[in-house]
Scaffold this motif. Structure first.
Motif, PDB file in Angstrom:
ATOM      1  N   GLN A  48       0.828  -1.206   0.000  1.00 17.21           N
ATOM      2  CA  GLN A  48       0.000   0.000   0.000  1.00 17.21           C
ATOM      3  C   GLN A  48       0.862   1.257   0.000  1.00 17.21           C
ATOM      4  OE1 GLN A  48      -2.569  -0.727   3.401  1.00 17.21           O
ATOM      5  NE2 GLN A  48      -4.139  -1.665   2.121  1.00 17.21           N
ATOM      6  N   LEU A  49       1.979   1.219   0.710  1.00 13.39           N
ATOM      7  CA  LEU A  49       2.911   2.346   0.674  1.00 13.39           C
ATOM      8  C   LEU A  49       3.468   2.523  -0.731  1.00 13.39           C
ATOM      9  CD1 LEU A  49       4.679   4.536   1.973  1.00 13.39           C
ATOM     10  CD2 LEU A  49       6.247   2.720   2.715  1.00 13.39           C
ATOM     11  N   ASP A  50       3.821   1.413  -1.377  1.00 14.26           N
ATOM     12  CA  ASP A  50       4.336   1.497  -2.739  1.00 14.26           C
ATOM     13  C   ASP A  50       3.305   2.093  -3.688  1.00 14.26           C
ATOM     14  OD1 ASP A  50       6.534   0.544  -4.708  1.00 14.26           O
ATOM     15  OD2 ASP A  50       4.696  -0.313  -5.558  1.00 14.26           O
ATOM     16  N   VAL A  57       3.215   5.966  -3.372  1.00 13.24           N
ATOM     17  CA  VAL A  57       4.342   6.787  -3.840  1.00 13.24           C
ATOM     18  C   VAL A  57       4.535   6.711  -5.348  1.00 13.24           C
ATOM     19  CG1 VAL A  57       5.528   6.512  -1.627  1.00 13.24           C
ATOM     20  CG2 VAL A  57       6.107   4.965  -3.513  1.00 13.24           C
ATOM     21  N   ASP A  58       3.776   5.869  -6.031  1.00  9.98           N
ATOM     22  CA  ASP A  58       3.963   5.651  -7.468  1.00  9.98           C
ATOM     23  C   ASP A  58       3.055   6.584  -8.269  1.00  9.98           C
ATOM     24  OD1 ASP A  58       4.188   4.744 -10.055  1.00  9.98           O
ATOM     25  OD2 ASP A  58       3.874   2.630  -9.563  1.00  9.98           O
ATOM     26  N   PRO A  59       3.604   7.544  -9.002  1.00  9.38           N
ATOM     27  CA  PRO A  59       2.758   8.516  -9.720  1.00  9.38           C
ATOM     28  C   PRO A  59       1.910   7.881 -10.817  1.00  9.38           C
ATOM     29  CG  PRO A  59       5.050   8.733 -10.403  1.00  9.38           C
ATOM     30  CD  PRO A  59       5.039   7.781  -9.238  1.00  9.38           C
ATOM     31  N   HIS A  60       2.229   6.657 -11.224  1.00  7.82           N
ATOM     32  CA  HIS A  60       1.434   5.989 -12.241  1.00  7.82           C
ATOM     33  C   HIS A  60       0.184   5.335 -11.658  1.00  7.82           C
ATOM     34  CE1 HIS A  60       4.734   6.660 -15.018  1.00  7.82           C
ATOM     35  NE2 HIS A  60       5.563   6.051 -14.179  1.00  7.82           N
ATOM     36  N   ARG A  61       0.109   5.250 -10.338  1.00  9.59           N
ATOM     37  CA  ARG A  61      -1.012   4.523  -9.720  1.00  9.59           C
ATOM     38  C   ARG A  61      -1.672   5.294  -8.582  1.00  9.59           C
ATOM     39  NH1 ARG A  61       0.919  -0.521  -7.279  1.00  9.59           N
ATOM     40  NH2 ARG A  61       2.883   0.577  -6.951  1.00  9.59           N
ATOM     41  N   ASN A  62      -1.143   6.472  -8.230  1.00  8.04           N
ATOM     42  CA  ASN A  62      -1.623   7.160  -7.022  1.00  8.04           C
ATOM     43  C   ASN A  62      -2.514   8.359  -7.311  1.00  8.04           C
ATOM     44  OD1 ASN A  62       0.119   9.155  -7.842  1.00  8.04           O
ATOM     45  ND2 ASN A  62       1.580   8.912  -6.150  1.00  8.04           N
TER      46      ASN A  62
END
Length: 502
Positions: A355-357, A360-365
């Motif tokens: 969930q933390l990952d 922080v991922d601009p492609h998924r957040n």
């Protein structure tokens, strides 16, 4: 010094003992034994002495220990008690936390106070007096195989109560005699079967597992709260929490997680910008955390029995004139349960790290900046926190090897099969602390997402939790050390869960 009982939490033996009571023992507590309990203890003690006077064979009283049971023990009972502890004071490794040691002695007291171990009342009184102070024996981590009780750790604890070795008074480590004086305690004197009764039980195993369970219970609720916060901040659709869907799954704990998360997300306003189906770290949260809840219930059922049972050998039944030699000190039930607790905890750690990952991922957040940096490149947001989370999960996985079937014969093959429950329980306790840290790390990221994304949680319950985090964790702007922020966030969540559970 001894405290007035009115100022302390009071536990009444032999009433039910549970994991929350173990946490209370980290600080001075009052344990009260009623007159009937004291009478039973005295009757059993007299039964042991009378049986010995009648030349009845009693393990550890008239015999040597372990594989030397075929040889006579020392003729003097006080000398025999001395020898019990001396040959077992052989542990090593780092000191166990004082909270674990004090909980261990509370568990040992609970078993001895059942009136079937043959100890003198002076042992009961010494343990209750110690628990009313800030005294804690120094006990090394390594030495127990969890099969004939936690012999070596409990021998170190008993030695400290006698003024030998080392102890803590408050946060200060010192010679045990000095700590006893500062606590206002007298050195414990042992006779008869006192020494063997103190060491011949799985009290460290039960205490460590109980403390781990209490923490992980709160972390289980925290995981649901963080999963709800994540869904709200990202603007997810909430079809995966459908009551019909989770009822059809058939697992009641998954349905319970769904109810909890629907309550947390009541009033949430999805953005409509996310895809039809979320990644599994969101969509399968009820199924994963539901399975964890089911496992925790099973673990609790085992630990609560162990905390309130009699782990000793032999066990005495004066009313039936019976001395029963057997294996109640064999810690297999908690060993299995503690390994399950570790597996459950590591999987919840995997969930938090994923969930933390996602955050922080601009492609998924949902368009938030990479690593939640306010000015990417000039600032680095939670980049360091994620690195530490990755290391933490790797450590958790590496240390998740089950202990309960790692049997090694020892003790001249007297202990030819052993459960290593102590190591299993201490490992679960270590894992509980790592999970708590991971939840703090995820909470810092969620708080930072509010800062960089200009979107607060829309559900009132989620917003209230975020307000508590915002009060303790400032925005990361500019970069700063975040180790204490993660700890503070973990504390906020733990306090919230404690309030909800209690």
């Amino acid at each position: 010094m001894l405290s007035d009982t009115a100022d302390l939490v009071v536990l009444r033996v032999p009433g039910p003992l549970g994991p929350p009571d173990l946490e209370r023992a980290a600080r001075p507590i009052a344990v009260v034994a009623d007159d009937e309990t004291r009478r039973r203890i005295e009757v059993c003690h007299r039964f042991v002495l009378d049986s010995h006077a009648a030349s009845q064979a009693i393990y550890g009283v008239t015999t040597g220990f372990g594989p030397l049971v075929g040889f006579p023990g020392r003729s003097g009972l006080a000398d025999q008690a001395e020898n019990t502890l001396n040959h077992l004071t052989a542990g090593h490794g780092p000191d166990l936390p004082t909270a674990v040691v004090r909980a261990t002695l509370l568990v040992r007291l609970w078993s001895l106070a059942r009136g079937h171990s043959g100890v003198s009342l002076s042992v009961i009184d010494a343990l209750t007096a110690m628990l009313r102070t800030g005294f804690a024996p120094v006990v090394p981590r390594l030495g127990s195989v969890g099969a004939s009780g936690d012999l070596i750790p409990l021998a170190h604890a008993a030695q400290a109560l006698r003024g030998n070795g080392y102890a803590y008074f408050g946060a200060s480590r010192m010679p045990a005699g000095d700590a006893l004086r500062r606590a206002g305690l007298q050195p414990l004197r042992l006779d008869g079967r006192d020494a063997l009764a103190l060491v011949n039980g799985t009290s460290l195993t039960a205490a460590a597992a109980g403390l781990a369970l209490a923490s992980i219970r709160r972390s289980h609720l925290t995981a649901q709260v963080l999963s709800a916060l994540l869904a709200d901040i990202l603007g997810c659709t909430l079809a995966y929490l459908s009551e019909n869907l989770l009822t059809a799954f058939g697992h009641e704990h998954a349905a319970a997680v769904g109810r909890e998360m629907r309550g947390l997300l009541a009033g949430a306003e999805p953005t409509g910008a996310r895809g039809l189906q979320e990644p599994y770290s969101l969509r399968c949260g009820p199924q994963l955390l539901g399975a964890a809840g089911s496992a925790l219930d099973y673990v609790a059922s085992v630990i609560e029995v162990d905390l309130n049972g009699i782990s000793d050998n032999p066990v005495f039944f004066p009313e039936q004139n019976e001395i029963a030699h057997g294996g109640n000190f064999f810690g297999q039930p908690v060993a299995f349960a503690a390994d399950l607790l570790t597996n459950t905890t590591v999987q919840m750690g995997n969930l938090a790290e994923r969930q933390l990952d996602l955050m922080v991922d601009p492609h998924r957040n949902s368009g938030l900046p990479p690593v939640l940096a306010t000015i990417p490149g000039e600032q680095h947001g939670v980049q360091g926190v994620q690195l530490a989370a990755t290391a933490t999960v790797a450590d958790m996985r590496r240390n998740a090897t089950p202990a309960a079937m790692q049997s090694l014969p020892t003790n001249l093959h007297n202990q030819d099969i052993v459960p290593f429950g102590t190591q299993a329980a201490l490992n679960a306790l270590d894992q509980s602390r790592s999970l708590r840290w991971l939840h703090g790390a995820l909470a810092v990221a969620l708080r930072q997402a509010v800062h960089v994304g200009d979107r607060r949680p829309t559900a009132p319950a989620c917003s209230a939790v975020m307000d508590r985090l915002i009060a303790e964790v400032p925005p990361i702007d500019p970069d700063r050390p975040l180790d204490l922020d993660v700890q503070h966030a973990a504390d906020v969540l733990d306090d919230y869960a404690r309030e909800r559970i209690n």
